[in-house]
Write an enzyme that holds these catalytic residues in place. Structure first.
Site, PDB file in Angstrom:
ATOM      1  N   CYS A 140     -80.438  31.515  16.176  1.00  0.00           N
ATOM      2  CA  CYS A 140     -79.170  31.179  16.816  1.00  0.00           C
ATOM      3  C   CYS A 140     -79.416  30.473  18.145  1.00  0.00           C
ATOM      4  O   CYS A 140     -79.689  31.127  19.163  1.00  0.00           O
ATOM      5  CB  CYS A 140     -78.326  32.440  17.020  1.00  0.00           C
ATOM      6  N   CYS A 143     -76.852  31.315  20.876  1.00  0.00           N
ATOM      7  CA  CYS A 143     -77.039  32.644  21.461  1.00  0.00           C
ATOM      8  C   CYS A 143     -78.230  32.666  22.411  1.00  0.00           C
ATOM      9  O   CYS A 143     -78.171  33.257  23.483  1.00  0.00           O
ATOM     10  CB  CYS A 143     -77.313  33.685  20.371  1.00  0.00           C
ATOM     11  N   ASP A 144     -79.331  32.049  22.005  1.00  0.00           N
ATOM     12  CA  ASP A 144     -80.594  32.280  22.697  1.00  0.00           C
ATOM     13  C   ASP A 144     -81.143  31.079  23.458  1.00  0.00           C
ATOM     14  O   ASP A 144     -82.067  31.221  24.265  1.00  0.00           O
ATOM     15  CB  ASP A 144     -81.663  32.712  21.672  1.00  0.00           C
TER      16      ASP A 144
HETATM   17  C1  LIG Z   1     -80.804  37.207  16.434  1.00  0.00           C
HETATM   18  C2  LIG Z   1     -79.356  37.021  16.706  1.00  0.00           C
HETATM   19  C3  LIG Z   1     -78.937  36.936  18.020  1.00  0.00           C
HETATM   20  C4  LIG Z   1     -77.579  36.778  18.294  1.00  0.00           C
HETATM   21  N1  LIG Z   1     -77.194  36.707  19.601  1.00  0.00           N
HETATM   22  C5  LIG Z   1     -75.888  36.573  19.882  1.00  0.00           C
HETATM   23  C6  LIG Z   1     -75.445  36.495  21.238  1.00  0.00           C
HETATM   24  O1  LIG Z   1     -76.262  36.538  22.171  1.00  0.00           O
HETATM   25  N2  LIG Z   1     -74.110  36.355  21.469  1.00  0.00           N
HETATM   26  C7  LIG Z   1     -73.192  36.283  20.442  1.00  0.00           C
HETATM   27  O2  LIG Z   1     -71.996  36.189  20.715  1.00  0.00           O
HETATM   28  N3  LIG Z   1     -73.579  36.320  19.152  1.00  0.00           N
HETATM   29  C8  LIG Z   1     -74.904  36.469  18.855  1.00  0.00           C
HETATM   30  N4  LIG Z   1     -75.307  36.497  17.546  1.00  0.00           N
HETATM   31  C9  LIG Z   1     -74.288  36.351  16.497  1.00  0.00           C
HETATM   32  C10 LIG Z   1     -73.562  37.709  16.323  1.00  0.00           C
HETATM   33  O3  LIG Z   1     -74.516  38.721  16.142  1.00  0.00           O
HETATM   34  C11 LIG Z   1     -72.621  37.649  15.129  1.00  0.00           C
HETATM   35  O4  LIG Z   1     -71.730  36.585  15.269  1.00  0.00           O
HETATM   36  C12 LIG Z   1     -71.839  38.951  15.012  1.00  0.00           C
HETATM   37  O5  LIG Z   1     -72.687  40.072  14.981  1.00  0.00           O
HETATM   38  C13 LIG Z   1     -70.982  38.943  13.748  1.00  0.00           C
HETATM   39  O6  LIG Z   1     -70.316  40.151  13.706  1.00  0.00           O
HETATM   40  P1  LIG Z   1     -69.662  40.721  12.393  1.00  0.00           P
HETATM   41  O7  LIG Z   1     -68.819  41.843  12.868  1.00  0.00           O
HETATM   42  O8  LIG Z   1     -69.036  39.656  11.603  1.00  0.00           O
HETATM   43  O9  LIG Z   1     -70.812  41.337  11.489  1.00  0.00           O
HETATM   44  P2  LIG Z   1     -72.367  41.590  11.579  1.00  0.00           P
HETATM   45  O10 LIG Z   1     -72.842  41.729  12.965  1.00  0.00           O
HETATM   46  O11 LIG Z   1     -73.029  40.591  10.705  1.00  0.00           O
HETATM   47  O12 LIG Z   1     -72.482  43.044  10.906  1.00  0.00           O
HETATM   48  C14 LIG Z   1     -72.095  43.303   9.618  1.00  0.00           C
HETATM   49  C15 LIG Z   1     -72.682  44.640   9.192  1.00  0.00           C
HETATM   50  O13 LIG Z   1     -71.908  45.141   8.118  1.00  0.00           O
HETATM   51  C16 LIG Z   1     -72.692  46.025   7.360  1.00  0.00           C
HETATM   52  N5  LIG Z   1     -72.535  45.746   5.928  1.00  0.00           N
HETATM   53  C17 LIG Z   1     -72.851  44.604   5.248  1.00  0.00           C
HETATM   54  N6  LIG Z   1     -72.601  44.767   3.934  1.00  0.00           N
HETATM   55  C18 LIG Z   1     -72.115  46.023   3.786  1.00  0.00           C
HETATM   56  C19 LIG Z   1     -71.692  46.809   2.658  1.00  0.00           C
HETATM   57  N7  LIG Z   1     -71.696  46.309   1.408  1.00  0.00           N
HETATM   58  N8  LIG Z   1     -71.271  48.077   2.864  1.00  0.00           N
HETATM   59  C20 LIG Z   1     -71.233  48.603   4.122  1.00  0.00           C
HETATM   60  N9  LIG Z   1     -71.636  47.920   5.216  1.00  0.00           N
HETATM   61  C21 LIG Z   1     -72.069  46.649   5.048  1.00  0.00           C
HETATM   62  C22 LIG Z   1     -74.151  45.843   7.778  1.00  0.00           C
HETATM   63  O14 LIG Z   1     -74.538  46.949   8.570  1.00  0.00           O
HETATM   64  C23 LIG Z   1     -74.102  44.587   8.623  1.00  0.00           C
HETATM   65  O15 LIG Z   1     -75.105  44.630   9.595  1.00  0.00           O
HETATM   66  C24 LIG Z   1     -76.641  36.673  17.235  1.00  0.00           C
HETATM   67  C25 LIG Z   1     -77.076  36.752  15.903  1.00  0.00           C
HETATM   68  C26 LIG Z   1     -78.418  36.935  15.640  1.00  0.00           C
HETATM   69  C27 LIG Z   1     -78.880  37.038  14.206  1.00  0.00           C
END
Ligand SMILES: Cc1cc2nc3c(=O)[nH]c(=O)nc-3n(C[C@H](O)[C@H](O)[C@H](O)COP(=O)(O)OP(=O)(O)OC[C@H]3O[C@@H](n4cnc5c(N)ncnc54)[C@H](O)[C@@H]3O)c2cc1C
Length: 319
Positions: A140, A143-144
């Site tokens: 990302c 992000c980084d």
């Molecule tokens: C390395 C990295 C660094 C990042 N740094 C930043 C940053 O500095 N700032 C920023 O704003 N964004 C950052 N992001 C992006 C940010 O993390 C995402 O945009 C955000 O986390 C998305 O949130 P979400 O709620 O959609 O789901 P996610 O964070 O993707 O979480 C979804 C979770 O749902 C659960 N899940 C999935 N499938 C199932 C299932 N079938 N049953 C039950 N549970 C399930 C899992 O635990 C999964 O981890 C970064 C991403 C990465 C990979």
């Protein structure tokens, strides 16, 4: 005592799911949250990162795990129930909806899907967890990219689509030089993005190559690239390796019952969290091919909880 039919079940555990849970719990919907176990890190993608510097409210930054622990505590404080289990399938063909873990089946009037998306990475030596992941290797740039680690250094972006070009152009603000490494001889990105990339003085495309190894000490110091045809390898000084080879939205458990776009993202009505199935809402990266940030995921989690609450009230199921 477990309820017979829940008003709302939320699937996921990132910023979208916990924000939805906070709003839903405060609206007295007593949400049940399935946070996942094998499906991905409980707490979502931010559990795999160190510093989060762009989440508002933390002028000195916050670590990803600290931020997500606080999200979870806030959801619990207002009466959400959280279970660290995966949902393996759902049945949304009739109401109440059914959601299934490996052990049990649960019924709910409304459902919020917030299972996120997984950034694709290449499984090459040096790039994994416990190696240089988050020590120069990331997925990302937004992000980084601004981290001191990458300033005025040579940075490598892997990919050839629009997001790879966007990430590479973004990184030109910070890196000394940015190299876009693509396995083909032409980019898949739109013409306008290609023109911007190819004419940028700090950006160079390395055609017909793939990364095969990352090395360093406590952070990344070099990357080895291989020519896809000749197999000739070359090692270059590098401080950063940014994978930009797409994301896989976590939607397999839906079994095709909710409409997805061509890339597997859940389709929502523009400006809302409503999917094509009445009573099923989606939030966060699983429905967002564009922004994919914690703040946008949290914002859409709030939308999903409000949409679900209104829908339940209209059907007199929310009381
Ligand atoms: C390395 C990295 C660094 C990042 N740094 C930043 C940053 O500095 N700032 C920023 O704003 N964004 C950052 N992001 C992006 C940010 O993390 C995402 O945009 C955000 O986390 C998305 O949130 P979400 O709620 O959609 O789901 P996610 O964070 O993707 O979480 C979804 C979770 O749902 C659960 N899940 C999935 N499938 C199932 C299932 N079938 N049953 C039950 N549970 C399930 C899992 O635990 C999964 O981890 C970064 C991403 C990465 C990979």
């Amino acid at each position: 005592m477990e309820e017979d039919v829940y008003k709302l079940i939320i699937i996921g555990s990132g910023p979208a799911a916990y924000t939805a849970a906070i709003y839903a719990a405060r609206a007295e919907l007593s949400p049940l949250v399935f946070e996942g176990f094998y499906a991905g890190p409980t707490g979502g993608q931010l559990m795999t990162t160190t510093e989060v510097e762009n989440y508002p409210g933390f002028p000195k930054g916050v670590t990803g795990p600290e931020l997500m622990t606080a999200f979870r505590e806030q959801a619990l404080r207002f009466g959400s129930t959280c279970k660290q289990e995966d949902i393996v399938s759902v049945d949304v063909s009739s109401r109440p909806f059914l959601v299934r873990t490996r052990k049990q089946e649960w019924k709910t009037h409304a459902l919020i899907l917030a299972t996120g998306a997984t950034a694709r990475r290449l499984d090459i030596p040096g790039a994994g967890e416990g190696e240089f992941w988050q020590k120069g290797v990331t997925a990302c740039a937004v992000c980084d990219g601004a981290a001191p680690l990458f300033r005025n250094k040579d940075l490598y972006v892997i990919g050839g689509g629009d997001s790879a070009v966007e990430e590479a152009l973004f990184l030109t603000k910070f890196g000394k030089r940015v190299f876009l490494v693509h396995r083909r001889g032409e980019l898949r990105a739109s013409k306008i993005m290609q023109e911007r990339a190819l004419s940028h003085p700090k950006l160079e495309v390395i055609w017909h190559h793939v990364p095969v190894k990352v090395e360093g000490d406590h952070v990344v110091r070099s990357i080895t690239l291989e020519h896809v045809e000749t197999k000739q390898q070359v090692t270059k000084e590098a401080a950063g390796l940014f994978f930009a080879i797409g994301h896989t939205p976590n939607t397999e458990f839906l079994g095709g019952q909710v409409a997805l776009d061509a890339h597997g993202y859940i389709c929502v009505e523009p400006g809302s969290s409503r999917t094509n199935v009445e009573g099923v809402f989606a939030a966060g990266d699983v429905q967002d091919p564009i922004y994919r940030q914690a703040i946008t995921a949290a914002g859409s989690g709030c939308m999903a909880a409000l949409d679900a609450e209104r829908w339940l009230s209209e059907l007199r199921l929310g009381a």
